[in-house]
Scaffold this active site. Sequence first.
Site, PDB file in Angstrom:
ATOM      1  N   LYS A 175       0.881  -1.361  -0.035  1.00  0.00           N
ATOM      2  CA  LYS A 175      -0.067  -0.078  -0.125  1.00  0.00           C
ATOM      3  C   LYS A 175       1.022   1.374  -0.023  1.00  0.00           C
ATOM      4  O   LYS A 175       1.538   1.620   1.057  1.00  0.00           O
ATOM      5  CB  LYS A 175      -0.936  -0.116   1.239  1.00  0.00           C
ATOM      6  CG  LYS A 175      -1.967   1.099   1.287  1.00  0.00           C
ATOM      7  CD  LYS A 175      -2.677   1.474   2.481  1.00  0.00           C
ATOM      8  CE  LYS A 175      -1.800   2.582   3.142  1.00  0.00           C
ATOM      9  NZ  LYS A 175      -2.231   3.887   2.393  1.00  0.00           N
ATOM     10  N   GLU A 250       9.486   1.757  10.852  1.00  0.00           N
ATOM     11  CA  GLU A 250      10.383   2.785  10.726  1.00  0.00           C
ATOM     12  C   GLU A 250       9.468   4.212  11.245  1.00  0.00           C
ATOM     13  O   GLU A 250       8.729   4.444  10.349  1.00  0.00           O
ATOM     14  CB  GLU A 250      10.984   2.853   9.576  1.00  0.00           C
ATOM     15  CG  GLU A 250      12.511   3.564   9.485  1.00  0.00           C
ATOM     16  CD  GLU A 250      12.089   5.373   9.128  1.00  0.00           C
ATOM     17  OE1 GLU A 250      12.174   5.986  10.171  1.00  0.00           O
ATOM     18  OE2 GLU A 250      12.025   5.447   7.937  1.00  0.00           O
ATOM     19  N   CYS A 284      12.084  11.934   8.084  1.00  0.00           N
ATOM     20  CA  CYS A 284      11.944  11.204   9.468  1.00  0.00           C
ATOM     21  C   CYS A 284      13.258  11.537  10.126  1.00  0.00           C
ATOM     22  O   CYS A 284      13.390  11.565  11.469  1.00  0.00           O
ATOM     23  CB  CYS A 284      11.548   9.936   9.552  1.00  0.00           C
ATOM     24  SG  CYS A 284      12.456   8.571   8.366  1.00  0.00           S
ATOM     25  N   GLU A 385       7.679  15.930  16.646  1.00  0.00           N
ATOM     26  CA  GLU A 385       7.941  16.077  15.274  1.00  0.00           C
ATOM     27  C   GLU A 385       7.215  16.973  14.472  1.00  0.00           C
ATOM     28  O   GLU A 385       5.998  16.839  14.358  1.00  0.00           O
ATOM     29  CB  GLU A 385       8.155  14.626  14.754  1.00  0.00           C
ATOM     30  CG  GLU A 385       8.603  14.444  13.412  1.00  0.00           C
ATOM     31  CD  GLU A 385       8.530  13.143  12.801  1.00  0.00           C
ATOM     32  OE1 GLU A 385       9.495  12.665  12.163  1.00  0.00           O
ATOM     33  OE2 GLU A 385       7.640  12.271  13.055  1.00  0.00           O
TER      34      GLU A 385
END
Length: 491
Positions: A175, A250, A284, A385
């Site tokens: 996906k 991750e 990231c 973040e």
Amino acid sequence: MDTIFKMYIDGQWTLSINGETRNIINPADGKIIATVTEGTAEDVREAVKAAKRAFYEDGWMETLAVERAKLLFEVADILEKRKKEFSELETIDNGKPLRESEFDVNDAVACLRYYAGLATKPHGMTYDVPDNTQAMVVREAIGVCGMIVPWNYPLLMSIWKLAPAIAAGNTVVFKPSEITPLTAIKLFEIFEEVGFPKGVVNLVLGSGPVVGHEIAANMDVDKVAFTGGTATGRSIMQSATSNIKKISLELGGKSPNIVFADADFETAVDYALFAIFCNQGQVCSAGSRLLLEQSIYDKFIERLVERTKKIKVGKGLDPSTEMGPVISEQHMNKILNYIEIGKKEGAKLVCGGNRIFTEELKDGYFIEPTIFIDTTPDMRIVQEEIFGPVLAIQKFKDEADAIHLANDSIYGLAGGVFTNNSAKAHRVIKKLRAGITWINAYHPTYNEAPWGGYKQSGIGRELGTLGYEEYTEVKQININLDIKPVEWFSE
């Protein structure tokens, strides 16, 4: 639009079962660039059924490594020949500058070839044991692997998961992000072209809460691999308990970039820019916290702001563009909200902080490169973040203070240290609680080395041999070389 891009399930291009579609938006101008089918949980179940059959019944699990390698090498060759097409499509879909998309395609080709080569290399061990027995360990494919990737590196993140999974002999249900699926669709066209057997590679389009959740929860998926936000990763962990499937995650980061006074000044400034503003900060592992030794704090900020104000923000297909738009209007508003939070928390804005409304860029999702100083460790802009072009700068007194500030985070994905004192560099790097680190550099990573983080930045590793092993099961085999009764029980 006349053309609706389809999913690829069991060797067939197909619309979703309910017929729904989704428009794909160019973040540089807000215009529709494609319409794709919108998958459902039932579509996932059909893909999983095909992948399970292909693995267990159609013979994929017995496929020779050299045959899997050949297919991956062919995919790499075709992708390399179509570099221009894929690079431009990635830029239109994602927004990143074309030079970054070109780099991503090259890296994806290299990743395919790395795992194609690794597929035929030794993956077992033998042991000396007390009995007259030959003991060995082999690595075997897990089975059906579900994969969910983000929108910041649509093609590259796809290859990071697909290449090792296929090389190891698994079948896949894949996906892409629902907002950047176009290069993944084209990639699966290549899979079809090179002749992957039916059911081995399956592409399901659609949203995370629907398609992603079904992949994570489905009882016939043996492993799920996810790259994305930590909150979503936590949800996937919970869904994966359905059948205790293997997981690799991750996740997010709030990574420190530490600059000591004895660092090469211009090199440190240059990498500080690259660490946070590459890919619009939507990385990231971005160096989103810049830690500066107090003796160079003012001088460094002055030079950094001077350089930041010269960054050319524009549409990705413009060759002069150095930073493109962020991915979507929704994400842009999230970033702008964080900038307002930073102001209210008392941080000082010294650069940027606004949406760009020039005539050329007003319809896109462009944000000025933004820098905050006078931050404190408890501020949300320091701890959370943001995933955008927003840098929070912290000041430290000495080596111990730098390490304390750097590790003061729920995340542990990446970190950098700039100093010309090699002993100091090694001391600090060893104490950073992070999985990906640099000395006198930031961001360069390699297919040959493992990628992943500590703490809430994830579970497991991608890339390298460890990334391959994430898609394998370990089996112990003991061969008795002295065939006679064990005589454990009396007759």
